[in-house]
Design a protein around this motif. Structure first.
Motif, PDB file in Angstrom:
ATOM      1  N   CYS A  92       0.750  -1.225  -0.119  1.00 41.17           N
ATOM      2  CA  CYS A  92       0.122   0.077   0.015  1.00 41.17           C
ATOM      3  C   CYS A  92       1.009   1.249  -0.023  1.00 41.17           C
ATOM      4  N   CYS A  95      -0.367   3.815   3.297  1.00 41.83           N
ATOM      5  CA  CYS A  95       0.045   3.300   4.649  1.00 41.83           C
ATOM      6  C   CYS A  95       1.458   2.486   4.886  1.00 41.83           C
ATOM      7  N   SER A  97       1.467  -0.727   4.281  1.00 45.69           N
ATOM      8  CA  SER A  97       1.311  -2.085   4.791  1.00 45.69           C
ATOM      9  C   SER A  97       1.426  -3.172   3.609  1.00 45.69           C
ATOM     10  N   CYS A 132      -4.758  -0.208  -0.311  1.00 48.31           N
ATOM     11  CA  CYS A 132      -5.291  -1.181   0.633  1.00 48.31           C
ATOM     12  C   CYS A 132      -6.691  -0.908   0.809  1.00 48.31           C
ATOM     13  N   CYS A 135      -7.226   1.905   3.588  1.00 54.77           N
ATOM     14  CA  CYS A 135      -6.992   3.408   3.138  1.00 54.77           C
ATOM     15  C   CYS A 135      -7.978   3.740   2.121  1.00 54.77           C
TER      16      CYS A 135
HETATM   17 ZN    ZN Z   1      -3.134   1.342   3.368  1.00 55.08          ZN
END
Ligand code: ZN
Ligand code: ZN
Length: 141
Positions: A92, A95, A97, A132, A135
């Motif tokens: 992502c 963020c 991730s 993601c 988000c």
């Molecule tokens: Zn994210």
């Protein structure tokens, strides 16, 4: 499916920092760690291991095949335990991730493509970049 790595098998001596870092990778729900993540997790567990030592051990583990190193665009290197099973990653860009996926039809397709080009496929790395689910819903609110 915990696959315990034997440090001695890899030719590395059993030092405190090596055992603690390996333990973190083997017993954490998080699977992908930067050197900073490792350092902070150890600090939280009252283990004072210098950041330089963390970097050194991560590199030694990577060279010994205990860890796999990823380099996602615009990110520091992330390490994960080499569990001997292949998977690919989604990263992502909002963020940071990392999530994992495995798709056998995608694996097969790559083999077919390689074969078509008379290319002897040995390995591949596939990173999907995007946003993601968490988000995406956060940006709707
Ligand atoms: Zn994210
Ligand atoms: Zn992974």
């Amino acid at each position: 499916m915990t696959h315990h790595h034997d440090l001695r098998e890899s030719g590395l001596r059993l030092t405190g920092p090596r055992m603690k870092i390996l333990h973190l990778f083997e017993h954490s729900t998080q699977r992908h760690f930067s050197a900073d993540d490792v350092y902070k997790n150890l600090l939280d567990a009252q283990e004072e291991i210098g950041i330089a030592t963390v970097y050194r051990v991560l590199t030694q583990f990577e060279q010994a095949g205990i860890l796999i190193r990823h380099h996602f665009e615009g990110e520091r290197a992330l390490y994960e335990l080499n569990r001997g099973e292949h998977h690919d990653h989604m990263f992502c860009t909002v963020c940071g991730s990392v999530s994992e996926f495995f798709d056998s039809s995608l694996e097969l397709l790559q083999e077919k493509i390689a074969k078509k080009h008379s290319f002897k496929l040995e390995d591949h790395v596939l990173y999907l970049y995007g946003v993601c689910a968490a988000c995406q819903s956060a940006s709707l609110n």
